[in-house]
Structure formats: structure tokens, C-alpha cells
Design an enzyme around this catalytic site. Sequence first.
Site, PDB file in Angstrom:
ATOM      1  N   THR A  22       1.987  15.069  -1.145  1.00 32.05           N
ATOM      2  CA  THR A  22       0.535  14.852  -1.142  1.00 32.05           C
ATOM      3  C   THR A  22      -0.056  15.557   0.075  1.00 32.05           C
ATOM      4  O   THR A  22       0.662  16.057   0.938  1.00 32.05           O
ATOM      5  CB  THR A  22       0.187  13.345  -1.061  1.00 32.05           C
ATOM      6  OG1 THR A  22       0.626  12.835   0.207  1.00 32.05           O
ATOM      7  CG2 THR A  22       0.851  12.562  -2.187  1.00 32.05           C
ATOM      8  N   ASP A  35     -15.209   1.655   2.660  1.00 32.21           N
ATOM      9  CA  ASP A  35     -14.580   2.140   3.884  1.00 32.21           C
ATOM     10  C   ASP A  35     -13.886   0.944   4.519  1.00 32.21           C
ATOM     11  O   ASP A  35     -14.550   0.020   4.997  1.00 32.21           O
ATOM     12  CB  ASP A  35     -15.640   2.715   4.822  1.00 32.21           C
ATOM     13  CG  ASP A  35     -15.080   3.198   6.152  1.00 32.21           C
ATOM     14  OD1 ASP A  35     -13.880   2.960   6.427  1.00 32.21           O
ATOM     15  OD2 ASP A  35     -15.846   3.784   6.928  1.00 32.21           O
ATOM     16  N   LEU A  82      -2.056   9.520  -3.820  1.00 26.47           N
ATOM     17  CA  LEU A  82      -1.436   8.384  -4.491  1.00 26.47           C
ATOM     18  C   LEU A  82      -2.469   7.457  -5.121  1.00 26.47           C
ATOM     19  O   LEU A  82      -2.247   6.921  -6.211  1.00 26.47           O
ATOM     20  CB  LEU A  82      -0.571   7.603  -3.507  1.00 26.47           C
ATOM     21  CG  LEU A  82       0.670   8.317  -2.979  1.00 26.47           C
ATOM     22  CD1 LEU A  82       1.275   7.529  -1.825  1.00 26.47           C
ATOM     23  CD2 LEU A  82       1.710   8.488  -4.089  1.00 26.47           C
ATOM     24  N   LYS A 105       3.068   0.656   9.498  1.00 26.63           N
ATOM     25  CA  LYS A 105       3.613   0.317   8.190  1.00 26.63           C
ATOM     26  C   LYS A 105       4.598  -0.857   8.280  1.00 26.63           C
ATOM     27  O   LYS A 105       4.725  -1.637   7.329  1.00 26.63           O
ATOM     28  CB  LYS A 105       4.262   1.539   7.546  1.00 26.63           C
ATOM     29  CG  LYS A 105       3.249   2.580   7.094  1.00 26.63           C
ATOM     30  CD  LYS A 105       2.234   1.984   6.108  1.00 26.63           C
ATOM     31  CE  LYS A 105       1.257   3.007   5.575  1.00 26.63           C
ATOM     32  NZ  LYS A 105       0.306   2.442   4.588  1.00 26.63           N
ATOM     33  N   TYR A 133       2.055   5.546  13.188  1.00 33.19           N
ATOM     34  CA  TYR A 133       2.080   5.377  11.731  1.00 33.19           C
ATOM     35  C   TYR A 133       3.225   4.479  11.290  1.00 33.19           C
ATOM     36  O   TYR A 133       3.038   3.545  10.508  1.00 33.19           O
ATOM     37  CB  TYR A 133       2.193   6.734  11.043  1.00 33.19           C
ATOM     38  CG  TYR A 133       2.256   6.613   9.539  1.00 33.19           C
ATOM     39  CD1 TYR A 133       1.108   6.317   8.806  1.00 33.19           C
ATOM     40  CD2 TYR A 133       3.461   6.770   8.852  1.00 33.19           C
ATOM     41  CE1 TYR A 133       1.158   6.190   7.426  1.00 33.19           C
ATOM     42  CE2 TYR A 133       3.521   6.637   7.481  1.00 33.19           C
ATOM     43  CZ  TYR A 133       2.363   6.342   6.767  1.00 33.19           C
ATOM     44  OH  TYR A 133       2.424   6.205   5.395  1.00 33.19           O
ATOM     45  N   ASN A 151      -4.374   0.771  -0.655  1.00 30.65           N
ATOM     46  CA  ASN A 151      -3.730   2.076  -0.562  1.00 30.65           C
ATOM     47  C   ASN A 151      -4.230   2.917   0.603  1.00 30.65           C
ATOM     48  O   ASN A 151      -3.493   3.763   1.117  1.00 30.65           O
ATOM     49  CB  ASN A 151      -3.962   2.837  -1.874  1.00 30.65           C
ATOM     50  CG  ASN A 151      -3.603   4.297  -1.778  1.00 30.65           C
ATOM     51  OD1 ASN A 151      -2.437   4.671  -1.730  1.00 30.65           O
ATOM     52  ND2 ASN A 151      -4.623   5.158  -1.743  1.00 30.65           N
TER      53      ASN A 151
END
Length: 230
Positions: A188, A53, A13, A159, A155, A79
Amino acid sequence: MTTTLITGANKGLGYETARRLIEAGHTVWMGARDEVRGREAAETLGGQFVQLDVTSDSSVEAAAKTVAAAGGLDVLINNAGIPGPQAAPEDLTAADAEAVYGTNVVGIVRTVHHFLPILRGSDAATVVNVTSGLGSFHSVHDPERIESTVVMPLYTSSKSAVTMLTVQYAKAFPELRINAADPGYTATDFNGRQGTQTVSEGTDAIVELATRGGTGPTGTFIDRSGTASF
């Protein structure tokens, strides 16, 4: 001309967002941890590489100094992110959580901290945080959405934190436009290319927010169809 920085821009992305924004006339700094891959990606697209990083204070600070010295920044796209281990929930450890949150959440805090003074020099200052419908309470409870079938405690919760960070930063810095974008289920490397959207479709919401020229609402959460549910 609009100057944009994208973290995690050497593939997926981030790479497609860079391609589209360069095509739209932005000067794009492509941030990546790996210098070889990052430089190759930037040279391919005509962007500018900066080693970045998001888990390293020194790396982000150095990147901010590089961008500032080159003339400033209008748009920051957070991102960079990692999914974490593919493990059963009972096997997840505190170290796993620290790694996922360290990149996906703390990485945004670190990047905003170092780049905020530079963004404040722009009259169109914009921050786009790439979040996910997997962090939406509404989406994960809707049996008609794919998000409801996913069990990834680290995860998904990271988010949720990204989306709330977006709202809180928008309240704290009303002079900036700070919004969150959900790419949707996009093919992806992140998901083994199982997503149902193309990478171009997955960047629609990100590009939309990045090209508003510092106008429009702040503290919102959108996907490629429009306003998304928190």
C-alpha cells in the site's frame, strides 16, 4: 442488513475493506478526513461518505450523530493510522510521538467513545481494530519474520497499544465482539508499495472479523492465517 463504518476508508486497506464488505452486502460508511477524496471513494464503490478525522472530537462526534440518525451501526472498523516520520530514532521528538499516538491510539479511544452508544443498539455489535505484527513482541523477536528487521519505535509501540486496547475493551464490554486484525506486510502507499501481499490479502483478517455477525470470540488477535501471537 449489516451497517459498517470504516475509518480511513478512502484508500489502501480501508478502501479495499469497504469494497469487499459492500460486495458482501454491508451498508458501508466510509470515513475520511478529506471530503473530496472521501466522497469520490464512496461514489466509486457505492458506499456512504462521512467526514471523520479521528484526531478531532468534533469531527468524530458529528460523524456519530450522522450514522445514528441514519439508522445505527453494527460494525466499527478502526483502520485509520499513520506511520510517523521516517527519521532516525535519536531524531524522534515528543511532538512526533504525540502525532503518531494521537492518530493510532487516542483516535481509537475517541472513536469508540462516540460510537459505543450506537453499537450497543445492535444485537451483533462488533469492533475491529487494525493493528500490526510490528506491535507483537513475539514477531519482532523472531528472526525469521520481517517484523524483526524493522526499527520504528513510535509506530510499532503504538500498535502494541492498539492490541492491548483491544483486549481491555473486550474485557470491559463483553456484550460486544472486539478483536484485532494484523493485515500483514501488504503493498500500500503506507509502505511505498513494498509489501509482499496484495491489498486483498491484507484485508482478509479484517473482513473475517467484520463478517462474523456478532458471534465468536472476543479479545483476540488474528492475521489471515489465523490466531496471531501477541
